[in-house]
Scaffold this active site. Structure first.
Site, PDB file in Angstrom:
ATOM      1  N   GLY A   1     -14.561  -5.373   3.229  1.00 12.03           N
ATOM      2  CA  GLY A   1     -13.205  -4.846   3.194  1.00 12.03           C
ATOM      3  C   GLY A   1     -12.871  -4.197   1.865  1.00 12.03           C
TER       4      GLY A   1
ATOM      5  N   GLY B   1      -9.152  -3.310  -0.523  1.00 11.95           N
ATOM      6  CA  GLY B   1      -7.702  -3.395  -0.647  1.00 11.95           C
ATOM      7  C   GLY B   1      -7.235  -2.832  -1.970  1.00 11.95           C
TER       8      GLY B   1
ATOM      9  N   PHE C   1      -6.295  -4.427  -4.492  1.00 10.00           N
ATOM     10  CA  PHE C   1      -6.819  -5.248  -5.578  1.00 10.00           C
ATOM     11  C   PHE C   1      -8.260  -4.873  -5.894  1.00 10.00           C
ATOM     12  CE2 PHE C   1      -8.920  -9.017  -7.194  1.00 10.00           C
ATOM     13  CZ  PHE C   1      -8.011  -9.540  -8.096  1.00 10.00           C
ATOM     14  N   GLY C   2      -9.045  -4.592  -4.863  1.00  8.34           N
ATOM     15  CA  GLY C   2     -10.445  -4.258  -5.052  1.00  8.34           C
ATOM     16  C   GLY C   2     -11.235  -4.510  -3.782  1.00  8.34           C
TER      17      GLY C   2
ATOM     18  N   VAL D   1     -13.808  -6.423  -1.088  1.00  6.01           N
ATOM     19  CA  VAL D   1     -13.975  -7.780  -0.582  1.00  6.01           C
ATOM     20  C   VAL D   1     -15.395  -7.902  -0.023  1.00  6.01           C
ATOM     21  CG1 VAL D   1     -13.085  -9.561   0.966  1.00  6.01           C
ATOM     22  CG2 VAL D   1     -11.526  -7.840   0.026  1.00  6.01           C
TER      23      VAL D   1
ATOM     24  N   LYS E   1     -12.975 -11.544  -3.208  1.00  4.67           N
ATOM     25  CA  LYS E   1     -12.273 -10.319  -3.581  1.00  4.67           C
ATOM     26  C   LYS E   1     -12.467 -10.084  -5.077  1.00  4.67           C
ATOM     27  CE  LYS E   1      -8.138  -9.663  -1.850  1.00  4.67           C
ATOM     28  NZ  LYS E   1      -6.655  -9.695  -1.659  1.00  4.67           N
TER      29      LYS E   1
ATOM     30  N   ASP F   1       4.416  -7.088   1.158  1.00  8.36           N
ATOM     31  CA  ASP F   1       3.372  -6.162   1.604  1.00  8.36           C
ATOM     32  C   ASP F   1       2.874  -6.566   2.999  1.00  8.36           C
ATOM     33  OD1 ASP F   1       1.895  -3.863   1.282  1.00  8.36           O
ATOM     34  OD2 ASP F   1       0.248  -4.850   0.224  1.00  8.36           O
TER      35      ASP F   1
END
Length: 317
Positions: A12, A14, A16-17, A19, A33, A131
């Site tokens: 994945g 996102g 944040f970064g 995964v 993550k 979110d």
């Protein structure tokens, strides 16, 4: 990192970064993550997520199992959710190979709403997620849903007043217009975003789809215009419903109830939106209406689906 085989299995991406899939020494599957140097959220949100998730414990919230806060590498370790996100199944990477039936969609919506209800009602001070979106609703092997990604979440007072924020946070297509206009944050901002998720569940479409015509670019505007122009429920059912899904006659009422609920959630004025507890009640009633006649509300709350094969997900990753 040994658990992730040096970050070789990406599952994945996102704000944040990235995964990655990992496996601990005890055999437990995890999701790791990793904070990206290009992250739009950054270290502040990293620490915020650690702080919040260390306090939270609910069956419909993704669990934080551990973290690393080394200056060279920052990462979060979560329980692994093998069936991906709700977005994946509705209009993402699994949309062509996975069709969630109506009962499953209602169950997923209820699971996510119960997770948000815990944040809004059971936590002191209450927590606004900020979110809520289909990519932050993750599914386990039985397609039971959990809310994830608390990097933007905010604790606010429990005196029923709004909290003024200096920076507007959220995702395009899900952002509460009243919050955007006034900078006043309340739990009704999550309700608005959740209303968009409900429309995604009904229509199987992205909130904003640049590949569609101007009239259909925004899911919200398209649905509101269509409902206003077609007052007959049968017509709404035919053209708004996700074409991959087929409803039985017994599902018809719950479909219209969910459509009505989603439209109430996306009202431009927060005061006109339902609370998350009211949403949970409506979703429970909708789910009850589509299960067998002898199913009670208690049974619905403990209802579990047959094991869902996620081999297609693992094969794709």
């Amino acid at each position: 990192m040994i658990a992730t085989e040096n970050m070789s299995h990406k599952i994945g991406e996102g704000g944040f970064g990235s995964v990655y899939f990992g496996k601990l020494q005890n055999g437990k599957d995890v999701a790791v993550k990793l904070l990206s140097s290009l992250s739009k959220q950054g270290a502040t949100e990293f620490l915020n997520e650690i702080d919040l998730l260390s306090r939270l414990n609910h069956r419909n919230l993704v669990s934080l199992l551990g973290y690393c806060n080394d200056f060279k590498q920052q990462m979060l370790v979560y329980e692994h959710m093998p069936c991906g996100s709700l977005k994946d199944h509705l209009h993402g990477s699994l949309a062509n190979s996975s069709t969630l039936d109506w009962k499953t969609r209602l169950r997923v919506a209820l699971d996510a709403a119960e997770g948000l209800e815990y944040l809004h009602v059971s936590c002191t001070p209450k927590i606004v997620h900020r979110d809520v979106k289909s990519s932050n609703i993750l599914l386990d092997s039985r397609l039971r849903a959990k809310v994830a990604d608390f990097g933007l979440s905010k604790m606010i007072g429990d005196d029923n007043t709004s909290h003024v924020t200096t920076t507007i946070k959220g995702s395009v297509g899900y952002l509460d217009p009243e919050y955007f206009r006034t900078s006043k944050l309340t739990e009704k901002s999550d309700v608005y975003s959740f209303g968009v998720v409900l429309l995604e569940i009904i229509c199987g479409r992205k909130p904003i789809d640049a590949e569609r015509s101007e009239e259909e670019l925004s899911l919200i505007k398209w649905v509101l215009l269509y409902v206003a122009a077609n007052e007959e429920p049968e017509r709404q059912l035919t053209d708004i419903l996700d074409k991959r899904m087929h409803l039985s006659k017994n599902d018809f009422k719950s479909f219209n109830d969910l459509l009505d609920l989603s439209i109430k959630c996306i009202q431009s004025e927060a005061s006109k939106r339902p609370t998350i507890s009211e949403i949970v009640t409506h979703l429970r009633e909708a789910l009850i209406s589509v299960v067998s006649d002898d199913t009670t509300e208690e049974n619905v709350q403990s209802f579990s689906f047959a094991e869902y094969s996620c081999s297609l997900i693992h094969a794709g990753r």
